[in-house]
Design a protein around this motif. Structure first.
Motif, PDB file in Angstrom:
ATOM      1  N   GLU A 268       0.904  -1.452  -0.052  1.00 17.53           N
ATOM      2  CA  GLU A 268       0.031  -0.337   0.037  1.00 17.53           C
ATOM      3  C   GLU A 268       1.511   1.422   0.133  1.00 17.53           C
ATOM      4  O   GLU A 268       0.617   2.091  -0.271  1.00 17.53           O
ATOM      5  N   THR A 269       1.720   1.177   0.646  1.00 15.80           N
ATOM      6  CA  THR A 269       2.743   2.393   1.145  1.00 15.80           C
ATOM      7  C   THR A 269       4.127   2.859   0.073  1.00 15.80           C
ATOM      8  O   THR A 269       4.017   3.432  -0.785  1.00 15.80           O
ATOM      9  N   SER A 270       4.198   1.515  -0.865  1.00 12.10           N
ATOM     10  CA  SER A 270       4.794   1.351  -2.216  1.00 12.10           C
ATOM     11  C   SER A 270       4.302   2.017  -4.140  1.00 12.10           C
ATOM     12  O   SER A 270       4.722   2.400  -4.314  1.00 12.10           O
ATOM     13  N   VAL A 271       2.367   1.908  -3.236  1.00 12.79           N
ATOM     14  CA  VAL A 271       1.740   2.378  -4.489  1.00 12.79           C
ATOM     15  C   VAL A 271       1.544   3.530  -4.587  1.00 12.79           C
ATOM     16  O   VAL A 271       1.824   4.509  -4.873  1.00 12.79           O
ATOM     17  N   LEU A 272       1.749   4.226  -2.728  1.00 12.86           N
ATOM     18  CA  LEU A 272       1.605   5.584  -2.604  1.00 12.86           C
ATOM     19  C   LEU A 272       2.662   6.307  -2.883  1.00 12.86           C
ATOM     20  O   LEU A 272       2.432   7.092  -3.571  1.00 12.86           O
ATOM     21  N   LEU A 273       3.398   5.747  -2.724  1.00 15.24           N
ATOM     22  CA  LEU A 273       4.900   7.042  -3.258  1.00 15.24           C
ATOM     23  C   LEU A 273       5.337   7.140  -4.784  1.00 15.24           C
ATOM     24  O   LEU A 273       5.362   7.520  -4.499  1.00 15.24           O
ATOM     25  N   ALA A 274       4.759   5.745  -5.140  1.00 17.30           N
ATOM     26  CA  ALA A 274       5.058   5.497  -7.004  1.00 17.30           C
ATOM     27  C   ALA A 274       3.946   7.138  -7.154  1.00 17.30           C
ATOM     28  O   ALA A 274       4.252   7.675  -8.161  1.00 17.30           O
ATOM     29  N   SER A 275       2.716   7.043  -6.542  1.00 14.43           N
ATOM     30  CA  SER A 275       1.700   7.950  -7.080  1.00 14.43           C
ATOM     31  C   SER A 275       2.100   9.024  -7.290  1.00 14.43           C
ATOM     32  O   SER A 275       2.022  10.722  -7.722  1.00 14.43           O
ATOM     33  N   MET A 276       2.762   9.657  -5.442  1.00 15.22           N
ATOM     34  CA  MET A 276       2.976  10.855  -5.648  1.00 15.22           C
ATOM     35  C   MET A 276       4.178  11.643  -6.522  1.00 15.22           C
ATOM     36  O   MET A 276       4.292  12.392  -6.273  1.00 15.22           O
ATOM     37  N   ASN A 277       5.540  10.366  -5.975  1.00 14.23           N
ATOM     38  CA  ASN A 277       6.422  10.436  -7.016  1.00 14.23           C
ATOM     39  C   ASN A 277       5.729  10.986  -9.071  1.00 14.23           C
ATOM     40  O   ASN A 277       6.176  12.228  -9.018  1.00 14.23           O
ATOM     41  N   ARG A 278       4.727  10.084  -9.506  1.00 14.52           N
ATOM     42  CA  ARG A 278       4.746  11.085 -10.079  1.00 14.52           C
ATOM     43  C   ARG A 278       3.300  12.220 -10.324  1.00 14.52           C
ATOM     44  O   ARG A 278       3.461  13.589 -11.266  1.00 14.52           O
ATOM     45  N   VAL A 279       2.522  12.997  -8.591  1.00 18.05           N
ATOM     46  CA  VAL A 279       2.425  14.112  -8.580  1.00 18.05           C
ATOM     47  C   VAL A 279       3.640  15.435  -8.693  1.00 18.05           C
ATOM     48  O   VAL A 279       3.616  16.341  -9.229  1.00 18.05           O
ATOM     49  N   VAL A 280       4.612  15.401  -8.014  1.00 15.88           N
ATOM     50  CA  VAL A 280       5.766  15.693  -7.551  1.00 15.88           C
ATOM     51  C   VAL A 280       6.172  16.281  -9.356  1.00 15.88           C
ATOM     52  O   VAL A 280       6.763  16.966  -9.755  1.00 15.88           O
ATOM     53  N   TYR A 281       5.845  15.057 -10.192  1.00 16.69           N
ATOM     54  CA  TYR A 281       7.610  15.208 -11.230  1.00 16.69           C
ATOM     55  C   TYR A 281       6.170  16.010 -11.974  1.00 16.69           C
ATOM     56  O   TYR A 281       7.300  17.159 -13.087  1.00 16.69           O
ATOM     57  N   PHE A 282       4.749  16.023 -11.999  1.00 19.61           N
ATOM     58  CA  PHE A 282       3.875  16.750 -12.675  1.00 19.61           C
ATOM     59  C   PHE A 282       4.029  18.277 -11.788  1.00 19.61           C
ATOM     60  O   PHE A 282       3.901  19.173 -13.028  1.00 19.61           O
ATOM     61  N   ALA A 283       3.986  18.471 -11.262  1.00 15.12           N
ATOM     62  CA  ALA A 283       4.012  19.509 -10.567  1.00 15.12           C
ATOM     63  C   ALA A 283       5.481  20.211 -10.657  1.00 15.12           C
ATOM     64  O   ALA A 283       5.202  21.183 -11.323  1.00 15.12           O
TER      65      ALA A 283
END
Length: 308
Positions: A268-283
């Motif tokens: 669950e944490t791995s999924v969340l952090l991978a998704s967060m990286n996408r958000v940060v990359y987009f930002a």
């Protein structure tokens, strides 16, 4: 309608389209964004974003080096504008619009098609080949069985896949060699990256990988080697780039990052952090594109939007 009016309308249409992509991305992933931002200190997220911003500048320099090598003399300022103004196009389904936008801009500036082709092929060849080399070395160093485990997880034979890839590459090269004869070898030699480009890309991949790695520490059950995170990021980038139906590799990159971190993180944490990286990359992509709307083209005229 005059040409100037049409050009102005096209510029605003492009701006609205970019804003539409931003809104769509945020709305469809709002829950993940809120959940992700609540898990890490603001300083860590800011540091990760800064690393990506610096890496994007490295990609701008790579584009400029490739363009100059192909006979398209672009300044750093012009390269920054062209690269970043077209990058958000990769989020549009089809995975070609960032390339189309760049071709349109360069064509309107009178650049020959052969030079545009050489510049873009060399640039992306350098990016993908350095990512491939770095990922192979660093992943095998940290997790020697990763590629076998990953292939098994998606139910494909790694040796069959490797054989197919090598077979296709070999066939294309052999066909090109037969058709172009010595010209192909000379062309490939001319397209080789200079040492400066290799160094810039090595630093770029290091920054991108570290932008992901620094977010893992607070949640890892055991320390994640930084070089493993860098290698995995390179591999995930390549996989996302090679899947045409995934805009900007959406979903592909995240799935690989998630799988790769299972030895260190709960799923669950791995999924969340991978998704967060996408958000940060987009930002980070939004941050670097903002100055483009206030920049003037070389020569003092306002920049033209892709497709204008």
């Amino acid at each position: 309608m005059t040409f100037a009016t049409a050009k102005t309308i096209a510029k605003w249409a492009w701006t609205i389209a970019i804003l539409g992509i931003v809104v769509w991305f945020c709305v469809t992933r709002w829950d993940k964004i809120v959940q992700t931002l609540a898990t890490l200190p603001a300083g860590t997220i800011a540091l990760a974003t800064l690393a990506i911003v610096l890496a994007k500048f490295g990609l701008v320099l790579t584009m400029r080096t490739a363009a100059i090598g192909a006979g398209l003399p672009l300044s750093v300022k012009d390269s920054y504008w062209i690269y970043n103004m077209t990058q958000l196009g990769k989020y549009v389904p089809g995975s070609i619009w960032q390339f189309v936008g760049r071709v349109v801009i360069l064509k309107r500036r009178g650049a020959p098609g052969a030079k545009i082709r050489d510049a873009m092929l060399s640039e992306h060849g350098w990016v993908l080949s350095t990512a491939l080399a770095i990922s192979a070395v660093l992943i095998l160093l940290a997790q020697p069985h990763f590629f076998l485990d990953w292939a098994d997880s998606i139910d494909i034979s790694p040796w069959l896949s490797l054989g197919l890839v090598l077979g296709v590459v070999g066939f294309v090269f052999a066909a090109g060699l037969v058709y172009y004869r010595g010209r192909l070898i000379r062309w490939l030699w001319r397209m080789r990256p200079p040492p400066s480009a290799i160094l810039v890309l090595a630093i770029t991949w290091l920054l991108l990988g570290l932008s992901y790695w620094i977010t893992l520490g607070p949640f890892a059950t055991s320390p994640v080697p930084w070089y493993y995170a860098v290698g995995i990021y390179c591999f995930a980038y390549i996989a996302g780039f090679m899947v045409p139906f995934a805009p900007a590799g959406l979903g592909i990159r995240e799935s690989i990052l998630t799988f790769a971190m299972l030895p260190y993180l709960p799923i669950e944490t791995s999924v969340l952090l991978a998704s967060m990286n996408r958000v940060v990359y987009f930002a980070a992509e939004l941050i670097v594109v903002v100055p483009c709307f206030f920049m003037e083209r070389e020569g003092g005229s306002a920049p033209e939007a892709p497709g204008a």
